[in-house]
Design a protein around this motif. Structure first.
Motif, PDB file in Angstrom:
ATOM      1  N   THR A   1      40.490  61.406  34.804  1.00 45.39           N
ATOM      2  CA  THR A   1      40.761  62.295  33.668  1.00 45.39           C
ATOM      3  C   THR A   1      42.263  62.381  33.382  1.00 45.39           C
ATOM      4  OG1 THR A   1      40.640  64.258  35.092  1.00 45.39           O
ATOM      5  CG2 THR A   1      38.637  63.639  33.882  1.00 45.39           C
ATOM      6  N   ASP A   2      43.094  62.338  34.406  1.00 47.48           N
ATOM      7  CA  ASP A   2      44.541  62.308  34.177  1.00 47.48           C
ATOM      8  C   ASP A   2      44.935  61.067  33.377  1.00 47.48           C
ATOM      9  OD1 ASP A   2      44.905  64.681  35.529  1.00 47.48           O
ATOM     10  OD2 ASP A   2      45.767  63.759  37.333  1.00 47.48           O
ATOM     11  N   PHE A   3      44.345  59.933  33.744  1.00 48.76           N
ATOM     12  CA  PHE A   3      44.613  58.678  33.032  1.00 48.76           C
ATOM     13  C   PHE A   3      44.157  58.780  31.577  1.00 48.76           C
ATOM     14  CE2 PHE A   3      43.119  54.383  31.790  1.00 48.76           C
ATOM     15  CZ  PHE A   3      44.337  53.723  31.795  1.00 48.76           C
ATOM     16  N   LEU A   4      42.960  59.302  31.359  1.00 41.07           N
ATOM     17  CA  LEU A   4      42.443  59.445  29.989  1.00 41.07           C
ATOM     18  C   LEU A   4      43.305  60.424  29.185  1.00 41.07           C
ATOM     19  CD1 LEU A   4      38.604  59.542  30.722  1.00 41.07           C
ATOM     20  CD2 LEU A   4      39.959  57.598  29.899  1.00 41.07           C
ATOM     21  N   ASP A   5      43.685  61.526  29.810  1.00 43.20           N
ATOM     22  CA  ASP A   5      44.521  62.520  29.125  1.00 43.20           C
ATOM     23  C   ASP A   5      45.888  61.936  28.753  1.00 43.20           C
ATOM     24  OD1 ASP A   5      42.454  64.383  29.364  1.00 43.20           O
ATOM     25  OD2 ASP A   5      43.362  65.394  31.096  1.00 43.20           O
ATOM     26  N   ARG A   6      46.504  61.182  29.662  1.00 42.15           N
ATOM     27  CA  ARG A   6      47.814  60.565  29.383  1.00 42.15           C
ATOM     28  C   ARG A   6      47.731  59.613  28.189  1.00 42.15           C
ATOM     29  NH1 ARG A   6      47.945  59.794  34.811  1.00 42.15           N
ATOM     30  NH2 ARG A   6      47.684  57.545  34.635  1.00 42.15           N
ATOM     31  N   ASN A   7      46.538  59.040  27.993  1.00 41.10           N
ATOM     32  CA  ASN A   7      46.349  58.086  26.897  1.00 41.10           C
ATOM     33  C   ASN A   7      45.716  58.728  25.660  1.00 41.10           C
ATOM     34  OD1 ASN A   7      47.105  55.178  27.743  1.00 41.10           O
ATOM     35  ND2 ASN A   7      46.188  56.106  29.565  1.00 41.10           N
ATOM     36  N   ASN A   8      45.655  60.069  25.662  1.00 46.46           N
ATOM     37  CA  ASN A   8      45.120  60.822  24.514  1.00 46.46           C
ATOM     38  C   ASN A   8      43.714  60.382  24.108  1.00 46.46           C
ATOM     39  OD1 ASN A   8      47.525  62.395  24.169  1.00 46.46           O
ATOM     40  ND2 ASN A   8      48.473  60.550  23.309  1.00 46.46           N
ATOM     41  N   ILE A   9      42.854  60.206  25.108  1.00 45.25           N
ATOM     42  CA  ILE A   9      41.479  59.786  24.867  1.00 45.25           C
ATOM     43  C   ILE A   9      40.562  61.005  24.808  1.00 45.25           C
ATOM     44  CG2 ILE A   9      39.533  58.461  25.817  1.00 45.25           C
ATOM     45  CD1 ILE A   9      41.953  56.750  24.864  1.00 45.25           C
ATOM     46  N   GLU A  10      39.693  61.026  23.810  1.00 44.63           N
ATOM     47  CA  GLU A  10      38.677  62.072  23.732  1.00 44.63           C
ATOM     48  C   GLU A  10      37.505  61.661  24.614  1.00 44.63           C
ATOM     49  OE1 GLU A  10      37.444  63.397  19.880  1.00 44.63           O
ATOM     50  OE2 GLU A  10      39.474  63.139  19.078  1.00 44.63           O
ATOM     51  N   TYR A  11      37.025  62.582  25.431  1.00 43.79           N
ATOM     52  CA  TYR A  11      35.887  62.314  26.306  1.00 43.79           C
ATOM     53  C   TYR A  11      35.214  63.635  26.640  1.00 43.79           C
ATOM     54  CZ  TYR A  11      39.006  63.990  29.972  1.00 43.79           C
ATOM     55  OH  TYR A  11      39.848  64.756  30.729  1.00 43.79           O
ATOM     56  N   ILE A  12      33.996  63.530  27.143  1.00 42.33           N
ATOM     57  CA  ILE A  12      33.329  64.717  27.662  1.00 42.33           C
ATOM     58  C   ILE A  12      32.870  64.408  29.076  1.00 42.33           C
ATOM     59  CG2 ILE A  12      32.599  65.613  25.419  1.00 42.33           C
ATOM     60  CD1 ILE A  12      29.758  64.656  26.092  1.00 42.33           C
ATOM     61  N   THR A  13      32.856  65.434  29.900  1.00 42.56           N
ATOM     62  CA  THR A  13      32.360  65.331  31.267  1.00 42.56           C
ATOM     63  C   THR A  13      30.967  65.934  31.294  1.00 42.56           C
ATOM     64  OG1 THR A  13      34.609  65.569  32.114  1.00 42.56           O
ATOM     65  CG2 THR A  13      32.822  65.952  33.667  1.00 42.56           C
ATOM     66  N   ILE A  14      30.047  65.236  31.924  1.00 45.70           N
ATOM     67  CA  ILE A  14      28.665  65.699  32.038  1.00 45.70           C
ATOM     68  C   ILE A  14      28.338  65.868  33.511  1.00 45.70           C
ATOM     69  CG2 ILE A  14      26.246  65.141  31.578  1.00 45.70           C
ATOM     70  CD1 ILE A  14      27.333  63.291  29.288  1.00 45.70           C
ATOM     71  N   ARG A  15      28.011  67.081  33.914  1.00 43.84           N
ATOM     72  CA  ARG A  15      27.564  67.329  35.293  1.00 43.84           C
ATOM     73  C   ARG A  15      26.052  67.196  35.323  1.00 43.84           C
ATOM     74  NH1 ARG A  15      30.674  68.589  39.217  1.00 43.84           N
ATOM     75  NH2 ARG A  15      29.135  69.727  40.382  1.00 43.84           N
ATOM     76  N   HIS A  16      25.542  66.634  36.402  1.00 43.38           N
ATOM     77  CA  HIS A  16      24.092  66.459  36.557  1.00 43.38           C
ATOM     78  C   HIS A  16      23.721  66.646  38.017  1.00 43.38           C
ATOM     79  CE1 HIS A  16      24.674  62.401  38.271  1.00 43.38           C
ATOM     80  NE2 HIS A  16      25.626  62.265  37.358  1.00 43.38           N
ATOM     81  N   SER A  17      22.436  66.741  38.275  1.00 43.33           N
ATOM     82  CA  SER A  17      21.997  66.874  39.662  1.00 43.33           C
ATOM     83  C   SER A  17      22.267  65.565  40.399  1.00 43.33           C
ATOM     84  CB  SER A  17      20.521  67.267  39.734  1.00 43.33           C
ATOM     85  OG  SER A  17      19.727  66.315  39.075  1.00 43.33           O
ATOM     86  N   LEU A  18      22.370  65.649  41.700  1.00 38.16           N
ATOM     87  CA  LEU A  18      22.711  64.507  42.552  1.00 38.16           C
ATOM     88  C   LEU A  18      21.780  63.326  42.275  1.00 38.16           C
ATOM     89  CD1 LEU A  18      24.532  63.628  44.942  1.00 38.16           C
ATOM     90  CD2 LEU A  18      22.703  64.404  46.452  1.00 38.16           C
ATOM     91  N   ALA A  19      22.370  62.175  41.977  1.00 33.40           N
ATOM     92  CA  ALA A  19      21.605  60.953  41.730  1.00 33.40           C
ATOM     93  C   ALA A  19      22.464  59.769  42.168  1.00 33.40           C
ATOM     94  CB  ALA A  19      21.229  60.840  40.261  1.00 33.40           C
ATOM     95  N   TYR A  20      21.840  58.824  42.873  1.00 28.94           N
ATOM     96  CA  TYR A  20      22.586  57.707  43.448  1.00 28.94           C
ATOM     97  C   TYR A  20      22.455  56.388  42.707  1.00 28.94           C
ATOM     98  CZ  TYR A  20      23.544  60.699  47.396  1.00 28.94           C
ATOM     99  OH  TYR A  20      23.985  61.726  48.186  1.00 28.94           O
ATOM    100  N   ASN A  21      21.585  56.303  41.712  1.00 25.85           N
ATOM    101  CA  ASN A  21      21.526  55.061  40.948  1.00 25.85           C
ATOM    102  C   ASN A  21      21.466  55.357  39.461  1.00 25.85           C
ATOM    103  OD1 ASN A  21      18.726  54.921  39.901  1.00 25.85           O
ATOM    104  ND2 ASN A  21      18.167  54.815  42.053  1.00 25.85           N
ATOM    105  N   ALA A  22      21.890  54.387  38.693  1.00 25.39           N
ATOM    106  CA  ALA A  22      22.071  54.588  37.253  1.00 25.39           C
ATOM    107  C   ALA A  22      20.774  54.924  36.535  1.00 25.39           C
ATOM    108  CB  ALA A  22      22.715  53.343  36.648  1.00 25.39           C
ATOM    109  N   GLN A  23      19.672  54.318  36.943  1.00 24.11           N
ATOM    110  CA  GLN A  23      18.384  54.631  36.298  1.00 24.11           C
ATOM    111  C   GLN A  23      18.007  56.089  36.553  1.00 24.11           C
ATOM    112  OE1 GLN A  23      17.610  52.705  33.922  1.00 24.11           O
ATOM    113  NE2 GLN A  23      15.852  51.508  34.594  1.00 24.11           N
ATOM    114  N   ARG A  24      18.249  56.578  37.747  1.00 25.77           N
ATOM    115  CA  ARG A  24      17.944  57.980  38.075  1.00 25.77           C
ATOM    116  C   ARG A  24      18.869  58.924  37.305  1.00 25.77           C
ATOM    117  NH1 ARG A  24      14.380  61.344  38.638  1.00 25.77           N
ATOM    118  NH2 ARG A  24      14.811  63.082  39.996  1.00 25.77           N
ATOM    119  N   ILE A  25      20.123  58.550  37.171  1.00 25.99           N
ATOM    120  CA  ILE A  25      21.054  59.354  36.378  1.00 25.99           C
ATOM    121  C   ILE A  25      20.566  59.445  34.934  1.00 25.99           C
ATOM    122  CG2 ILE A  25      23.386  59.433  35.413  1.00 25.99           C
ATOM    123  CD1 ILE A  25      24.313  58.112  38.085  1.00 25.99           C
ATOM    124  N   ALA A  26      20.111  58.319  34.399  1.00 23.04           N
ATOM    125  CA  ALA A  26      19.585  58.313  33.030  1.00 23.04           C
ATOM    126  C   ALA A  26      18.417  59.290  32.899  1.00 23.04           C
ATOM    127  CB  ALA A  26      19.155  56.899  32.638  1.00 23.04           C
TER     128      ALA A  26
END
Length: 157
Positions: free
Chosen positions: A7-32
């Motif tokens: 986030t420090d890197f993104l902020d230094r580069n003036n990038i718009e982003y959002i952070t999404i918190r989710h329940s614990l998940a260890y693989n991308a399909q489960r995160i989806a």
């Protein structure tokens, strides 16, 4: 906190982003599934060895890497998946397996599957198994300068 470096890197580069918190998940399909974001819109980072060098292969969660195709498109002689032991020390600020696809922050080349660039946004692990970042793909591409290649195929249900 793993998220801070990114986030420090993104902020230094003036990038718009959002952070999404989710329940614990260890693989991308489960995160989806947990976040109700289609698997095609979540990027997973796979660490590969290309002619002995570690690199990031970034592809949609609902796709699988094709190492033969990646070898052919990169012109490499040898290619394979890196073991966790080979890369765990490379990401001291990240939980193992939750590396964001910012190879430029870790001195690694980044290869992005062309299937990932079809969407306007990219969503990826932010260094933990409970946080994602969503941002414009154009901003990601500008910051990371990945090599875009065809090396993945959709998983079949």
């Amino acid at each position: 906190m793993p998220l801070k470096k990114l986030t420090d890197f993104l902020d230094r580069n003036n990038i718009e982003y959002i952070t999404i918190r989710h329940s614990l998940a260890y693989n991308a399909q489960r995160i989806a599934a947990t976040t109700h974001i289609p698997g095609k819109e979540i990027a997973k980072t796979v660490i590969v060895k290309i002619d002995g060098r570690l690199a990031m292969a970034v592809l949609p969660a609902s796709y699988m890497i094709n190492l033969r195709l990646l070898r052919e498109t990169t012109g490499a002689r040898l290619i394979g998946l890196a073991s966790e032991m080979e890369f765990k020390n490379r990401f001291p600020d990240c939980e193992l397996g939750a590396m964001p696809p910012f190879g430029n922050l870790y001195d690694m080349e980044v290869y992005v599957a062309e299937s990932l660039i079809e969407d306007e946004e990219i969503c990826f692990n932010a260094g933990t198994h409970v946080e994602l970042i969503r941002m414009a793909y154009a901003d990601f591409e500008r910051l990371v300068e990945p090599v875009v290649l065809r090396f993945s195929k959709a998983l079949t249900a």
